[in-house]
Design a protein around this motif. Structure first.
Motif, mmCIF file in Angstrom:
data_model
loop_
_atom_site.group_PDB
_atom_site.id
_atom_site.type_symbol
_atom_site.label_atom_id
_atom_site.label_comp_id
_atom_site.label_asym_id
_atom_site.label_seq_id
_atom_site.Cartn_x
_atom_site.Cartn_y
_atom_site.Cartn_z
ATOM 1 N N ILE A 12 43.717 38.994 17.305
ATOM 2 C CA ILE A 12 43.654 38.170 18.605
ATOM 3 C C ILE A 12 42.069 38.693 19.115
ATOM 4 C CG2 ILE A 12 44.038 38.668 21.200
ATOM 5 C CD1 ILE A 12 46.711 40.004 20.353
ATOM 6 N N ARG A 13 41.368 37.395 19.458
ATOM 7 C CA ARG A 13 39.891 37.342 19.921
ATOM 8 C C ARG A 13 39.814 36.792 21.278
ATOM 9 N NH1 ARG A 13 39.227 40.580 17.191
ATOM 10 N NH2 ARG A 13 38.893 40.590 15.024
ATOM 11 N N ASP A 14 39.281 37.575 22.041
ATOM 12 C CA ASP A 14 38.573 37.369 23.405
ATOM 13 C C ASP A 14 39.789 36.396 24.273
ATOM 14 O OD1 ASP A 14 36.880 37.000 25.488
ATOM 15 O OD2 ASP A 14 36.256 35.255 24.816
ATOM 16 N N LEU A 15 41.297 36.975 24.142
ATOM 17 C CA LEU A 15 42.156 36.368 24.833
ATOM 18 C C LEU A 15 42.096 36.634 26.205
ATOM 19 C CD1 LEU A 15 44.823 34.821 24.316
ATOM 20 C CD2 LEU A 15 45.940 37.163 24.438
ATOM 21 N N ALA A 16 42.289 35.386 27.031
ATOM 22 C CA ALA A 16 42.374 35.323 28.522
ATOM 23 C C ALA A 16 43.815 34.677 28.925
ATOM 24 C CB ALA A 16 41.122 34.628 29.057
ATOM 25 N N ILE A 17 44.339 35.281 29.759
ATOM 26 C CA ILE A 17 45.847 34.889 30.430
ATOM 27 C C ILE A 17 45.703 34.657 32.084
ATOM 28 C CG2 ILE A 17 48.163 34.898 30.564
ATOM 29 C CD1 ILE A 17 47.825 36.434 27.807
ATOM 30 N N SER A 18 45.953 33.676 32.554
ATOM 31 C CA SER A 18 45.997 33.627 33.941
ATOM 32 C C SER A 18 47.260 33.103 34.486
ATOM 33 C CB SER A 18 44.717 32.629 34.320
ATOM 34 O OG SER A 18 43.576 33.066 34.134
ATOM 35 N N PHE A 19 47.716 33.403 35.710
ATOM 36 C CA PHE A 19 49.002 33.171 36.276
ATOM 37 C C PHE A 19 48.554 32.164 37.561
ATOM 38 C CE2 PHE A 19 50.641 36.372 33.762
ATOM 39 C CZ PHE A 19 51.976 35.946 33.579
ATOM 40 N N ARG A 20 49.265 30.949 37.465
ATOM 41 C CA ARG A 20 49.091 30.075 38.709
ATOM 42 C C ARG A 20 49.710 30.652 39.950
ATOM 43 N NH1 ARG A 20 49.478 25.985 34.827
ATOM 44 N NH2 ARG A 20 51.736 26.271 34.979
ATOM 45 N N ALA A 21 49.213 30.815 40.822
ATOM 46 C CA ALA A 21 49.552 31.285 42.248
ATOM 47 C C ALA A 21 49.132 30.280 43.130
ATOM 48 C CB ALA A 21 49.082 32.748 42.677
ATOM 49 N N GLY A 22 50.077 29.563 43.430
ATOM 50 C CA GLY A 22 49.880 28.349 44.589
ATOM 51 C C GLY A 22 48.630 27.333 43.900
ATOM 52 N N ARG A 23 47.379 27.485 44.539
ATOM 53 C CA ARG A 23 46.334 26.595 44.160
ATOM 54 C C ARG A 23 45.346 27.685 43.180
ATOM 55 N NH1 ARG A 23 44.617 22.007 47.928
ATOM 56 N NH2 ARG A 23 46.625 20.774 47.780
ATOM 57 N N THR A 24 45.400 28.671 43.215
ATOM 58 C CA THR A 24 44.430 29.546 42.575
ATOM 59 C C THR A 24 45.049 30.023 41.215
ATOM 60 O OG1 THR A 24 45.161 31.624 43.840
ATOM 61 C CG2 THR A 24 43.401 30.487 44.873
ATOM 62 N N LEU A 25 44.269 30.545 40.354
ATOM 63 C CA LEU A 25 44.586 31.391 39.189
ATOM 64 C C LEU A 25 44.320 32.959 39.516
ATOM 65 C CD1 LEU A 25 43.043 28.685 36.357
ATOM 66 C CD2 LEU A 25 45.614 29.473 36.992
ATOM 67 N N GLN A 26 45.386 33.505 38.947
ATOM 68 C CA GLN A 26 45.156 34.836 38.902
ATOM 69 C C GLN A 26 45.121 35.495 37.509
ATOM 70 O OE1 GLN A 26 45.609 35.710 42.356
ATOM 71 N NE2 GLN A 26 44.684 37.505 41.721
ATOM 72 N N PRO A 27 43.784 36.019 37.241
ATOM 73 C CA PRO A 27 43.613 36.555 35.801
ATOM 74 C C PRO A 27 44.660 37.831 35.404
ATOM 75 C CG PRO A 27 41.838 36.836 37.051
ATOM 76 C CD PRO A 27 42.641 36.168 37.990
ATOM 77 N N ALA A 28 45.101 37.772 34.437
ATOM 78 C CA ALA A 28 46.235 38.880 33.979
ATOM 79 C C ALA A 28 45.696 39.476 32.841
ATOM 80 C CB ALA A 28 47.470 38.297 33.861
ATOM 81 N N VAL A 29 45.133 38.738 31.864
ATOM 82 C CA VAL A 29 44.531 39.404 30.701
ATOM 83 C C VAL A 29 42.902 38.528 30.709
ATOM 84 C CG1 VAL A 29 44.456 39.772 28.343
ATOM 85 C CG2 VAL A 29 46.597 39.877 29.785
#
Lengths: 269, 548, 321
Positions: free
Chosen positions: A5-22
């Motif tokens: 795994i390299r430089d993984l980013a995961i975000s969640f959509r919450a309404g119009r904004t993106l909430q980063p999780a990883v």
């Protein structure tokens, strides 16, 4: 390298904004190696595991990064290709074995299902192999118990079924998400033992996700500590326990409950 | 995916076409030739209750009982009595003994010849309490009937068969109108040997209705309760009422509005007309020429209980008649009725065209009310059955009365309560009522509804509890008179007195409406029977040649 | 735990069924008593039978013949005694045994009810699953609108609408009656549409409860296709509450059948009962209501057994989930 795994980013959509999780996770697991992914709940470790499996919820996006399995990029693979890997090459052991098993099907059938799916063969052959797998994980009287429903088994037995389901197709990579958290203390040790033995026998890579540093100390070779989606510290298990570099890791270590001690002693017997 | 969706629609369309093909738009002309043959397709909201002639007492049951059976007497094209299985009208002695001779060629559908004893058995069976016949009252005037009902006699003495084809009927009192009773379906002969096969001798519970065998021009081919009935021509029929149609069919459970839909699609040969659709039917070029209207031998009236206040006072009753605005009611009924001038409707023998009745005269009504001591107003309760048609009619009367200072409140009661209340003595002061003839004789109206001697504590048909000894005397005298002229003169005299005494508001005579397809010929609303299907014939448009 | 207690399970199921049957019998007895009282208060069946014109003496004789002159308690005991032998009395409207009249009409009602039920399940379940899987999208919103319409439009009105549009304006189907498949289409559609919305939403909700379950994730983790996940792991679990509601819904189904039969002149026990009520046919009304009550009791029994088959947890005596 089995998993990279390299430089993984995961975000969640919450309404119009993106909430980063990883944000920026990198780690690798080699065949036969155990890597602990440690952190408090909500730090992004389970989400990362789901990303490897390709089971992120619809609200999640992966803005950047790379997950390579056996050298092949997973994030850009087709859903069918990823499905073919799941259960066959990459398997999951879930946290709560009661919730993770379908209450209305016999446990043997649930193990046989994955065997048939990836190995083909007749129903009877798949059933026989399922019974074999149940025997391998140490379920007593597996030919009989295969007909039982999850609610008829004890917690430890259920987790053995969960493990049987995961290893039935001899995967190269096993992802264990808090595999002992829901179990009695005495059973925890047996399950950890089982995992260790199976990993050694089949030379599987094991990504062990847990908040419990005691378990990490038992099983892992490498440790990655996460906090709020970011990697805090990453090193081999010995140095980490001996000399944690970060304050956060120290805090975690200090919080390891004394009750884990008997586990260490039992395990070392 | 998309292609799959389109093909689904295609299949749906094809299925619809296929199903639509099942509906028949007209009669099956292959079975019709020269005005003979074919099936008349009817529909009705209500099921046929029974085909047992001892029990059936409604329009649908009678319609088919008449096709399946035949009696001593029947009616011609008008309301006059004619012999059917009798060779001639009977000899009458003293207005109370009737002697019949039967034809020797009338057969039941199972082959046996009809005998006088079959008529005697039909009437005795009906009088037996175990049969539970609602018509016992019509026959209680027979000599020995009461003893038979009470179980003190094994036969009715007033019914005698001197030989196989002769029947002598004796009444206690003279009553020439009894001949009409003998023309009612209750008096049709029934074959004892078959009836007893289907009847429990203990309880009298009977299955006969399902297996009826009569001697009429048609025999029962199929009857599925709630579904349909079909009767077909009886090949060995020798009587005067042989029909042209091969079969008559009726589908049940079809309300009027649905009948109209099916009629417009050509799936029915006749249809009842729902009142809300009447204007549309009259305007529609396709429908208006197919509408038949025929006055019914019936009257709608408001009975005013002469034993209860305020109706003990004749001036109040007359005032109510003057207050009644005939035009308003007729407007509501939309041309399906005629204003009433007396008791007897125009189709009834004895109808008096010179009788004028009460004109609409509110001033006179007020004056009469004032004279009766109700100058300051009066409150009454008008009891009606809860049916939409009666409600609007009752509201019209409410308005009429309000205009002369009478406050009428409506009391709607459901059918069961209505049965309980109506005709119970001292219960209802003012109510909406209707009377449909049993047979075309003035006695069926004047005697039954207004003879003071016929008042009973319960189920009284004299709902006004009206008693005028002078009227009773006229009615009793008329009953035994054989000479029609003198008889009708007495009834006319009685009717005049009744109108003057005003026990009712004489409201209106209703008409019957029916839609009939252009290929149906000879369909008539008979003054006695709702219909005479044995006179109907079918012919495709352009080939209307009457059958020979 | 180790050996599977089959005999014990069967005993438990037997006990459960016996209890249900006992309650069912009590329900029927109570219903009969209440019904007899209500019908007694609502009018005189002998008068209704004889008609408005019949005279006092005739009505009195008929009342005695039919047994309506006896004390109510005697009538009740006689009725129960006969009903146990399958004799539900004699219809006053048709002068025929009630049992026979019901038996003649039952096939039509069963056919219509089966058509309606089939529509509920065969349309409601797939649509419910589809909208659950596509939660929040256009299909889901449309499904919600359809469902709300479905359970807010009165059956009677819906029937008249379909009849007017698809039988009269567009003469595709018969207006009413019975006899061919074509006759079944509109009544079946009416009954089906009237109830399907409820099942769409029920399956939808139930599926939404099941989908986030961990065993669904397990199934996905096995590499099963989305279809297999839904069918093998989602569907059967989502069906458990649906089956319960279906059992309780038998009464609603039969209620809808009555209205539908009335609109389309469908010759079932419902339209017959309507006639019976209007004509104060006490034995026929009693027979119909008791038959319906017995059907509801039986349906709940079937649900119990079905539950036993569907959910292994119930077999070991756990509470319903």
């Amino acid at each position: 390298m089995l998993l990279e795994i390299r430089d993984l980013a995961i975000s969640f959509r919450a309404g119009r904004t993106l909430q980063p999780a990883v944000d920026g996770l990198s780690l690798s697991v080699a065949a036969g190696q155990t890597v602990g992914l440690v952190g408090e709940s909500g730090c992004g470790k389970t989400v990362s595991a789901l990303a490897v499996l390709g089971l992120l919820p619809p609200a999640a996006t992966v803005p950047r990064g790379s997950i390579r399995f056996d050298g092949a990029e997973l994030l850009t693979a087709t859903p069918a290709a990823r499905r073919a890997l799941r259960g066959a090459r990459i398997a999951l052991i879930a946290q709560d074995p009661l919730a993770a098993l379908n209450p209305v099907h016999p446990v043997g059938a649930q193990v046989a299902e994955v065997i048939r799916l990836h190995g083909g063969g007749t129903r009877a052959a798949a059933w026989a192999r399922a019974v074999e797998a149940l025997r391998e994980v140490g379920l007593p009287d597996p030919a009989q118990r295969a007909h039982d429903y999850p609610h008829q088994l004890s917690g430890g037995q259920r987790q053995r079924v969960g493990i049987a389901m995961a290893i039935a197709c001899r995967p190269a990579l096993l992802i264990a998400d808090e595999p002992t958290t829901a179990l009695d203390v005495s059973v925890q040790a047996q399950i950890l033992d089982l995992l260790r033995r199976l990993q050694a026998e089949h030379r599987m890579g094991l990504l062990l996700i847990t908040h419990d540093l005691g378990i990490v100390a038992e099983l892992a070779d490498q440790v990655t500590v996460m906090r709020a989606g970011r990697v805090v510290e990453q090193q081999a298990v010995g140095p980490l326990f001996a000399a944690p570099r970060e304050d956060y890791t120290k805090g975690l270590l200090a919080a390891v409950p004394r009750i884990d001690r008997p586990v260490e002693r039992l395990a070392s017997v | 995916m998309r292609r799959c969706g389109r093909s689904w629609w295609w299949w749906f369309g094809a299925l619809c076409c296929l199903l639509a093909g099942c509906a028949r738009p007209g009669p099956d002309w292959r079975t019709v030739s020269g005005g003979r043959g074919g099936t008349l397709r009817l529909a009705s909201q209500n099921d046929i209750r029974t085909l047992d002639t001892a029990i059936g007492y409604d329009i649908n049951s009678w319609r088919f009982e008449r096709l399946l059976n035949e009696g001593l007497l029947g009616y011609g094209a008008d309301a006059t009595l004619v012999p059917v299985i009798a060779t001639a009208l009977p000899q009458i002695r003293d207005g109370r003994v009737f002697t019949f001779r039967l034809r020797d060629d009338v057969r039941f559908h199972h082959g046996r010849l009809v005998e006088a004893a079959d008529v005697k058995y039909a009437i005795e069976r009906l009088l037996d309490p175990r049969t539970k016949s609602p018509a016992v009252g019509f026959y209680s005037g027979l000599v020995g009937a009461q003893e038979f009902i009470d179980g003190q006699a094994t036969a009715v003495r007033g019914l005698r068969c001197p030989d196989r084809l002769s029947l002598e009927i004796e009444l206690l009192e003279p009553d020439v109108a009894f001949l009409n009773v003998l023309a009612m379906p209750f008096s049709y002969p029934v074959p004892r040997e078959l009836v007893e096969r289907y009847t429990d001798p203990e309880t009298g519970d009977s299955n006969w209705s399902e297996h009826v065998v009569g001697c009429g021009p048609y025999r029962l081919a199929e009857w599925q309760r709630g579904l349909r009935i079909r009767v077909e021509q009886f090949a060995d029929y020798r009587g005067p009422q042989r029909g042209y149609l091969q079969a008559v069919e009726m589908t049940f459970g079809i309300p009027e509005f649905m009948q109209l839909m099916m009629f417009e699609r050509g799936e029915l040969d006749t249809s009842d007309v729902p009142l809300p659709d009447l204007d549309r039917v009259r305007r529609s070029p396709q429908l208006r020429d197919r509408l038949l209207t025929e006055p019914d031998n019936a009257i709608y009236y408001c009975s005013m209980n002469t034993e209860l206040p305020p109706f003990r006072d004749v001036r109040v009753r007359q005032a109510f008649n003057y207050a009644y605005d005939k035009e308003r009611t007729l407007r509501i009924l939309n041309g399906t009725a005629e204003a009433a001038t007396g008791v007897l409707p125009p189709g009834m023998p004895g109808y008096d065209p010179s009788l004028r009745g009460y004109p609409h005269d509110p001033a006179k009504a007020r004056a009469l009310l004032a004279a009766a001591g109700y100058g300051d107003g009066l409150s009454v309760e008008l009891t009606t059955r809860s049916r939409p048609r009666e409600k609007s009619w009752a509201q019209a009367i409410q308005q009429d009365l309000a205009e002369v200072g009478v406050k009428a409140t409506l009391r709607e009661v459901a059918f069961p309560q209505w049965l309980d209340l109506a005709g119970k003595r001292g219960q209802v002061a003012f109510s909406l009522n209707a009377w449909f003839q049993d047979y075309p004789d003035p006695s069926n109206f004047l005697d039954v509804l207004l003879n003071g001697e016929k008042i009973t504590a319960e189920n009284s048909n004299n709902r006004a509890f009206y008693r005028n000894p002078a009227v009773d005397q006229l009615l009793n005298a008329a009953r035994g008179l054989a000479d029609p002229e003198r008889r009708l003169a007495l009834y006319r005299a009685a009717e005049r007195r009744i109108v003057a005494d005003a026990p009712w508001i004489f409201c209106y005579y209703p008409a019957r409406l029916v839609l009939v397809q252009p290929w149906v010929h000879g369909y008539r609303l008979h003054p006695v029977w709702s219909s005479c299907d044995e006179r109907v014939w079918l012919a495709p448009p352009g080939q209307e040649e009457p059958p020979k | 735990m180790s050996q599977r207690p089959t005999a014990a399970r069967q005993r438990r199921l037997g006990r459960q069924i016996a209890t249900r049957l006992g309650w069912g019998a009590l329900t029927l007895l109570g219903t009969a008593a209440l019904l007899l009282l209500l019908l007694h208060l609502s009018g005189d069946p002998a008068k209704a039978y004889a008609g408005e014109k019949a005279d006092e003496a005739t009505v009195a004789r008929i009342r005695v013949q039919m047994g309506f002159d006896r004390p109510l308690a005697v009538q009740y005991l006689r009725y129960v005694g006969r009903a146990l032998r399958g004799d539900l009395g004699r219809s006053t409207l048709y002068d025929q045994p009630v049992a026979k009249l019901l038996w003649q009409r039952l096939p039509a009602t069963a056919l219509l009810a089966a058509a309606g039920l089939a529509f509920w399940v065969l349309v409601g379940v797939p649509v419910g699953i589809y909208t659950a899987v596509h939660q929040g999208r256009a299909a889901d919103r449309l499904g919600l609108v359809v469902a709300v319409l479905s359970y807010s439009i009165p059956t009677f009105w819906l029937g008249r609408l379909l009849q007017h549009e698809l039988a009269w304006r567009l003469p595709w189907f018969p207006v009413g009656g019975y006899g061919s498949l074509a006759h079944l289409v509109l009544p079946g559609l009416t009954l089906g549409l009237a109830g399907v919305g409820y099942y769409m939403r029920l399956v939808h909700t139930s599926m939404l409860e099941v989908l986030p379950a961990e065993y669904i994730r397990t199934a996905r983790a096995k590499g099963l296709s989305e279809w297999a996940v839904l069918w093998h792991h989602g569907f059967r679990n989502a069906m458990l509450p649906v089956v319960t509601v279906l059992g309780l819904d038998t009464a609603r189904l039969l209620g809808g059948v009555v209205f539908t039969e009335a609109v389309f002149a469908w010759p079932g026990i419902g339209s017959q009962a309507v006639q019976a009520i209007f004509n104060l046919d006490q034995p026929l009304v009693m027979g119909t209501v008791l038959l319906t009550a017995a059907l509801v009791v039986a349906a709940n029994l079937v649900v119990d057994v079905l539950y036993y088959v569907l959910d292994p947890r119930i077999r070991d005596g756990e509470e319903r989930h």
